[in-house]
Design an enzyme around this catalytic site. Structure first.
Site, PDB file in Angstrom:
ATOM      1  N   ASN A  29       0.837  -1.195   0.000  1.00 14.94           N
ATOM      2  CA  ASN A  29       0.000   0.000   0.000  1.00 14.94           C
ATOM      3  C   ASN A  29       0.872   1.245   0.000  1.00 14.94           C
ATOM      4  O   ASN A  29       1.954   1.276   0.584  1.00 14.94           O
ATOM      5  CB  ASN A  29      -1.006  -0.006   1.161  1.00 14.94           C
ATOM      6  CG  ASN A  29      -0.396  -0.202   2.521  1.00 14.94           C
ATOM      7  OD1 ASN A  29       0.611  -0.883   2.671  1.00 14.94           O
ATOM      8  ND2 ASN A  29      -1.009   0.373   3.535  1.00 14.94           N
ATOM      9  N   GLU A  57       0.320   5.245   0.724  1.00 19.02           N
ATOM     10  CA  GLU A  57      -0.581   6.299   1.200  1.00 19.02           C
ATOM     11  C   GLU A  57      -0.093   7.669   0.748  1.00 19.02           C
ATOM     12  O   GLU A  57       1.026   7.806   0.231  1.00 19.02           O
ATOM     13  CB  GLU A  57      -0.683   6.228   2.731  1.00 19.02           C
ATOM     14  CG  GLU A  57      -1.261   4.894   3.177  1.00 19.02           C
ATOM     15  CD  GLU A  57      -1.446   4.766   4.666  1.00 19.02           C
ATOM     16  OE1 GLU A  57      -0.907   5.607   5.425  1.00 19.02           O
ATOM     17  OE2 GLU A  57      -2.135   3.812   5.075  1.00 19.02           O
ATOM     18  N   CYS A  90      -4.178   0.617  -2.486  1.00 20.61           N
ATOM     19  CA  CYS A  90      -3.989  -0.620  -1.721  1.00 20.61           C
ATOM     20  C   CYS A  90      -2.918  -1.506  -2.360  1.00 20.61           C
ATOM     21  O   CYS A  90      -2.673  -1.449  -3.573  1.00 20.61           O
ATOM     22  CB  CYS A  90      -5.283  -1.426  -1.684  1.00 20.61           C
ATOM     23  SG  CYS A  90      -6.629  -0.635  -0.802  1.00 20.61           S
ATOM     24  N   GLU A 116      -3.045  -4.641  -3.048  1.00 25.38           N
ATOM     25  CA  GLU A 116      -3.572  -5.537  -4.079  1.00 25.38           C
ATOM     26  C   GLU A 116      -3.593  -4.835  -5.438  1.00 25.38           C
ATOM     27  O   GLU A 116      -3.274  -5.411  -6.470  1.00 25.38           O
ATOM     28  CB  GLU A 116      -5.001  -5.978  -3.723  1.00 25.38           C
ATOM     29  CG  GLU A 116      -5.109  -6.808  -2.463  1.00 25.38           C
ATOM     30  CD  GLU A 116      -5.324  -5.969  -1.211  1.00 25.38           C
ATOM     31  OE1 GLU A 116      -4.778  -4.836  -1.131  1.00 25.38           O
ATOM     32  OE2 GLU A 116      -6.024  -6.453  -0.315  1.00 25.38           O
ATOM     33  N   CYS A 131     -10.329  -4.784   0.383  1.00 25.15           N
ATOM     34  CA  CYS A 131     -11.457  -3.845   0.350  1.00 25.15           C
ATOM     35  C   CYS A 131     -12.328  -4.107  -0.891  1.00 25.15           C
ATOM     36  O   CYS A 131     -11.912  -4.795  -1.828  1.00 25.15           O
ATOM     37  CB  CYS A 131     -10.952  -2.399   0.361  1.00 25.15           C
ATOM     38  SG  CYS A 131     -10.248  -1.866  -1.215  1.00 25.15           S
ATOM     39  N   CYS A 159     -10.901  -3.228  -4.465  1.00 23.91           N
ATOM     40  CA  CYS A 159      -9.882  -4.206  -4.896  1.00 23.91           C
ATOM     41  C   CYS A 159     -10.542  -5.513  -5.320  1.00 23.91           C
ATOM     42  O   CYS A 159     -10.114  -6.153  -6.281  1.00 23.91           O
ATOM     43  CB  CYS A 159      -8.865  -4.467  -3.784  1.00 23.91           C
ATOM     44  SG  CYS A 159      -7.689  -3.108  -3.568  1.00 23.91           S
TER      45      CYS A 159
HETATM   46  N1  THU Z   1      -5.199  -1.425   2.496  1.00 22.41           N
HETATM   47  C1  THU Z   1      -4.613  -2.275   1.612  1.00 22.41           C
HETATM   48  O1  THU Z   1      -3.495  -2.022   1.134  1.00 22.41           O
HETATM   49  N2  THU Z   1      -5.273  -3.402   1.271  1.00 22.41           N
HETATM   50  C2  THU Z   1      -6.465  -3.771   1.802  1.00 22.41           C
HETATM   51  O2  THU Z   1      -6.961  -4.831   1.469  1.00 22.41           O
HETATM   52  C3  THU Z   1      -7.159  -2.903   2.760  1.00 22.41           C
HETATM   53  C4  THU Z   1      -6.510  -1.605   3.058  1.00 22.41           C
HETATM   54  C5  THU Z   1      -4.443  -0.249   2.937  1.00 22.41           C
HETATM   55  C6  THU Z   1      -4.974   1.083   2.546  1.00 22.41           C
HETATM   56  C7  THU Z   1      -4.379   1.972   3.620  1.00 22.41           C
HETATM   57  O3  THU Z   1      -3.065   2.336   3.250  1.00 22.41           O
HETATM   58  C8  THU Z   1      -4.294   1.074   4.829  1.00 22.41           C
HETATM   59  O4  THU Z   1      -4.396  -0.249   4.349  1.00 22.41           O
HETATM   60  C9  THU Z   1      -5.346   1.319   5.874  1.00 22.41           C
HETATM   61  O5  THU Z   1      -6.599   1.287   5.335  1.00 22.41           O
END
Ligand code: THU
Length: 125
Positions: free
Chosen positions: A37, A39, A48, A50, A81, A84
């Site tokens: 991920n 941010e 994310c 994925e 999520c 994704c």
């Molecule tokens: N996130 C992912 O990378 N994958 C997921 O399946 C759920 C959420 C990340 C997004 C964000 O950077 C952090 O997790 C918190 O939500």
């Protein structure tokens, strides 16, 4: 594949949530594309793990996939999520999804179990 996801997680850029995620996506030919991920200070532009794995594989020209592993540091392995799940469904079909935490817990699904009523509107090739 889980080990690749755990390793990919180390590159996560998650200064806001501190929730690091790693993903490893396997192609039909056996190649593995990693993602973590990433941010961003607007929050909303966060991507994310994925999707990073999937988009990098697609950008490399890959079109057929068999499995994805996702790694998180949580008591229960984190689940992907909704957005994704939609993208994985569209581009990967009913792949195997392994969710893992860092203490050895593994949960396995078919994507169709995690995403049972997908929106399907795909043009003919
Ligand atoms: N996130 C992912 O990378 N994958 C997921 O399946 C759920 C959420 C990340 C997004 C964000 O950077 C952090 O997790 C918190 O939500």
């Amino acid at each position: 594949l889980v080990q690749a996801a755990i390793k990919a997680r180390e590159n996560a850029v998650a200064p806001f949530s501190k929730y690091k995620v790693g993903a490893a996506l396997r192609t039909a030919a056996g190649k593995v594309y990693n993602g973590c991920n990433v941010e961003n200070c607007t929050y909303g532009l966060t991507v994310c793990a994925e999707r990073v794995a999937l988009l990098s594989a697609l950008a490399a020209g890959e079109r057929e996939f068999t499995a994805i592993a996702v790694a998180t540091q949580s008591d229960e392995p984190g689940t992907p999520c909704g957005p994704c799940r939609q993208l994985m469904w569209e581009y990967c079909g009913d792949i195997d999804v392994t969710l893992a935490n860092l203490t050895g817990k593994r949960v396995e699904y078919k994507l169709s179990t995690l995403f049972p009523h997908p929106f399907n509107f795909c043009p003919e090739d």
